[in-house]
Design a protein around this motif. Structure first.
Motif, PDB file in Angstrom:
ATOM      1  N   THR A   9     -46.575  22.595  28.944  1.00  0.00           N
ATOM      2  CA  THR A   9     -46.165  23.920  28.813  1.00  0.00           C
ATOM      3  C   THR A   9     -46.897  24.485  27.466  1.00  0.00           C
ATOM      4  N   PHE A  10     -47.769  23.578  26.687  1.00  0.00           N
ATOM      5  CA  PHE A  10     -48.483  24.096  25.620  1.00  0.00           C
ATOM      6  C   PHE A  10     -49.486  25.119  25.957  1.00  0.00           C
ATOM      7  N   ALA A  11     -49.510  26.082  25.244  1.00  0.00           N
ATOM      8  CA  ALA A  11     -50.402  27.334  25.352  1.00  0.00           C
ATOM      9  C   ALA A  11     -51.302  27.423  24.136  1.00  0.00           C
ATOM     10  N   PHE A  12     -52.460  27.559  24.295  1.00  0.00           N
ATOM     11  CA  PHE A  12     -53.468  28.013  23.015  1.00  0.00           C
ATOM     12  C   PHE A  12     -53.211  29.457  22.712  1.00  0.00           C
ATOM     13  N   PRO A  13     -53.189  29.546  21.365  1.00  0.00           N
ATOM     14  CA  PRO A  13     -53.010  30.896  20.988  1.00  0.00           C
ATOM     15  C   PRO A  13     -54.444  31.192  20.640  1.00  0.00           C
ATOM     16  N   VAL A  14     -54.838  32.730  20.857  1.00  0.00           N
ATOM     17  CA  VAL A  14     -56.165  33.266  20.415  1.00  0.00           C
ATOM     18  C   VAL A  14     -56.060  34.457  19.678  1.00  0.00           C
ATOM     19  N   ILE A  15     -57.082  34.829  18.999  1.00  0.00           N
ATOM     20  CA  ILE A  15     -57.179  35.842  18.063  1.00  0.00           C
ATOM     21  C   ILE A  15     -57.233  37.016  18.607  1.00  0.00           C
ATOM     22  N   ASP A  16     -56.142  37.774  18.534  1.00  0.00           N
ATOM     23  CA  ASP A  16     -56.391  39.246  19.046  1.00  0.00           C
ATOM     24  C   ASP A  16     -57.196  40.279  18.047  1.00  0.00           C
ATOM     25  N   ALA A  17     -58.535  40.417  18.609  1.00  0.00           N
ATOM     26  CA  ALA A  17     -59.270  40.754  17.855  1.00  0.00           C
ATOM     27  C   ALA A  17     -59.122  42.527  17.322  1.00  0.00           C
ATOM     28  N   PRO A  18     -58.513  43.303  18.515  1.00  0.00           N
ATOM     29  CA  PRO A  18     -58.392  44.519  18.152  1.00  0.00           C
ATOM     30  C   PRO A  18     -56.885  44.663  17.063  1.00  0.00           C
ATOM     31  N   ALA A  19     -56.077  43.879  17.429  1.00  0.00           N
ATOM     32  CA  ALA A  19     -54.936  43.900  16.577  1.00  0.00           C
ATOM     33  C   ALA A  19     -55.309  43.344  14.984  1.00  0.00           C
ATOM     34  N   THR A  20     -56.143  42.282  14.942  1.00  0.00           N
ATOM     35  CA  THR A  20     -56.933  42.118  13.740  1.00  0.00           C
ATOM     36  C   THR A  20     -57.588  42.814  12.893  1.00  0.00           C
ATOM     37  N   SER A  21     -58.203  43.570  13.837  1.00  0.00           N
ATOM     38  CA  SER A  21     -59.208  44.755  13.187  1.00  0.00           C
ATOM     39  C   SER A  21     -58.268  45.750  12.340  1.00  0.00           C
ATOM     40  N   LYS A  22     -57.055  46.166  13.337  1.00  0.00           N
ATOM     41  CA  LYS A  22     -56.147  47.091  12.789  1.00  0.00           C
ATOM     42  C   LYS A  22     -55.476  46.569  11.455  1.00  0.00           C
ATOM     43  N   ILE A  78     -54.187  33.933   4.996  1.00  0.00           N
ATOM     44  CA  ILE A  78     -55.284  34.301   6.122  1.00  0.00           C
ATOM     45  C   ILE A  78     -54.358  34.659   7.246  1.00  0.00           C
ATOM     46  N   ASP A  79     -53.149  34.006   7.341  1.00  0.00           N
ATOM     47  CA  ASP A  79     -52.332  34.094   8.327  1.00  0.00           C
ATOM     48  C   ASP A  79     -51.723  35.412   8.493  1.00  0.00           C
ATOM     49  N   GLU A  80     -51.703  36.110   7.463  1.00  0.00           N
ATOM     50  CA  GLU A  80     -51.037  37.652   7.171  1.00  0.00           C
ATOM     51  C   GLU A  80     -52.248  38.325   7.935  1.00  0.00           C
ATOM     52  N   MET A  81     -53.577  37.981   7.667  1.00  0.00           N
ATOM     53  CA  MET A  81     -54.569  38.979   8.016  1.00  0.00           C
ATOM     54  C   MET A  81     -54.958  38.546   9.695  1.00  0.00           C
ATOM     55  N   ILE A  82     -54.738  37.589  10.234  1.00  0.00           N
ATOM     56  CA  ILE A  82     -55.234  37.596  11.792  1.00  0.00           C
ATOM     57  C   ILE A  82     -53.899  37.502  12.488  1.00  0.00           C
ATOM     58  N   VAL A  83     -54.120  38.210  13.595  1.00  0.00           N
ATOM     59  CA  VAL A  83     -53.091  38.444  14.805  1.00  0.00           C
ATOM     60  C   VAL A  83     -53.450  37.619  15.829  1.00  0.00           C
ATOM     61  N   THR A  84     -52.383  36.756  16.181  1.00  0.00           N
ATOM     62  CA  THR A  84     -52.854  35.790  17.456  1.00  0.00           C
ATOM     63  C   THR A  84     -51.867  36.235  18.675  1.00  0.00           C
ATOM     64  N   LYS A  85     -52.327  35.965  19.782  1.00  0.00           N
ATOM     65  CA  LYS A  85     -51.436  36.166  21.003  1.00  0.00           C
ATOM     66  C   LYS A  85     -51.891  34.919  21.946  1.00  0.00           C
ATOM     67  N   MET A  86     -51.010  34.577  22.821  1.00  0.00           N
ATOM     68  CA  MET A  86     -51.370  33.471  23.650  1.00  0.00           C
ATOM     69  C   MET A  86     -52.536  33.757  24.668  1.00  0.00           C
ATOM     70  N   ARG A  87     -53.221  32.860  25.126  1.00  0.00           N
ATOM     71  CA  ARG A  87     -54.349  32.879  26.013  1.00  0.00           C
ATOM     72  C   ARG A  87     -53.849  33.824  27.147  1.00  0.00           C
ATOM     73  N   PRO A  88     -54.783  35.071  27.246  1.00  0.00           N
ATOM     74  CA  PRO A  88     -54.350  35.813  28.210  1.00  0.00           C
ATOM     75  C   PRO A  88     -54.319  35.068  29.981  1.00  0.00           C
ATOM     76  N   SER A  89     -53.656  35.823  30.611  1.00  0.00           N
ATOM     77  CA  SER A  89     -53.512  35.337  32.056  1.00  0.00           C
ATOM     78  C   SER A  89     -54.684  35.662  32.793  1.00  0.00           C
ATOM     79  N   LYS A  90     -54.929  35.312  33.825  1.00  0.00           N
ATOM     80  CA  LYS A  90     -56.208  35.447  34.655  1.00  0.00           C
ATOM     81  C   LYS A  90     -56.384  36.897  34.938  1.00  0.00           C
ATOM     82  N   GLU A  91     -55.252  37.652  35.193  1.00  0.00           N
ATOM     83  CA  GLU A  91     -55.492  38.863  35.513  1.00  0.00           C
ATOM     84  C   GLU A  91     -56.068  39.852  34.086  1.00  0.00           C
ATOM     85  N   ASP A  92     -55.882  39.236  33.065  1.00  0.00           N
ATOM     86  CA  ASP A  92     -56.381  39.896  31.829  1.00  0.00           C
ATOM     87  C   ASP A  92     -57.711  39.756  31.222  1.00  0.00           C
TER      88      ASP A  92
END
Length: 143
Positions: A9-22, A78-92
């Motif tokens: 059930t482990f899922a890799f987080p990925v950087i949410d580039a648009p949210a991090t830019s914001k 750096i954690d306060e600067m970077i926004v992460t999300k879980m790996r997107p679903s195949k639909e995304d």
């Protein structure tokens, strides 16, 4: 070496580039720091890179060493600067928008979809983060 096992059930987080830019833009503005000041900090001739880092439509973020400098300058982790999300679903993922992964021709994806084993297709889909299937709008050149 210890026996190491990853939970299914482990899922890799990925950087949410648009949210991090914001977030980068918000941090800079909250501290009343101008683009010109960041430009001077990094010794850049023009501020275009900074504008790109803060543009939610772009997918370019500062390199890790620049993030470290910005974190020190903004007095945050750096954690306060970077926004992460879980790996997107195949639909995304990119292929669901009918675009092949960068560097792979659609004809190659069509060939794989028609000729590879299900296990190979599944492995490639996981690696590239998209579904591999024959386009319905065009006949395959191999038919």
């Amino acid at each position: 070496m210890a026996n190491f096992k990853i939970s299914p059930t482990f899922a890799f987080p990925v950087i949410d580039a648009p949210a991090t830019s914001k977030r980068l833009k918000e941090l800079r503005e909250k501290r009343n720091i101008s683009i010109a000041q960041i430009q001077k900090l990094f010794g850049m001739e023009n501020p275009q890179s900074i504008y790109i880092w803060e543009d939610e439509k772009e997918k370019f973020l500062p390199r890790l060493d620049n993030l470290v400098v910005l974190a020190k300058f903004y007095k945050v982790s750096i954690d306060e600067m970077i926004v992460t999300k879980m790996r997107p679903s195949k639909e995304d993922r990119i292929c669901s928008r009918r675009e092949p992964p960068y560097g792979i021709a659609q004809e190659t994806l069509d060939f794989i979809a028609q000729n590879a084993s299900p296990a190979t297709i599944q492995a490639l889909e996981e690696w590239h983060g998209c579904a591999i299937s024959v386009r319905k709008d065009e006949a395959s050149p191999l038919e």
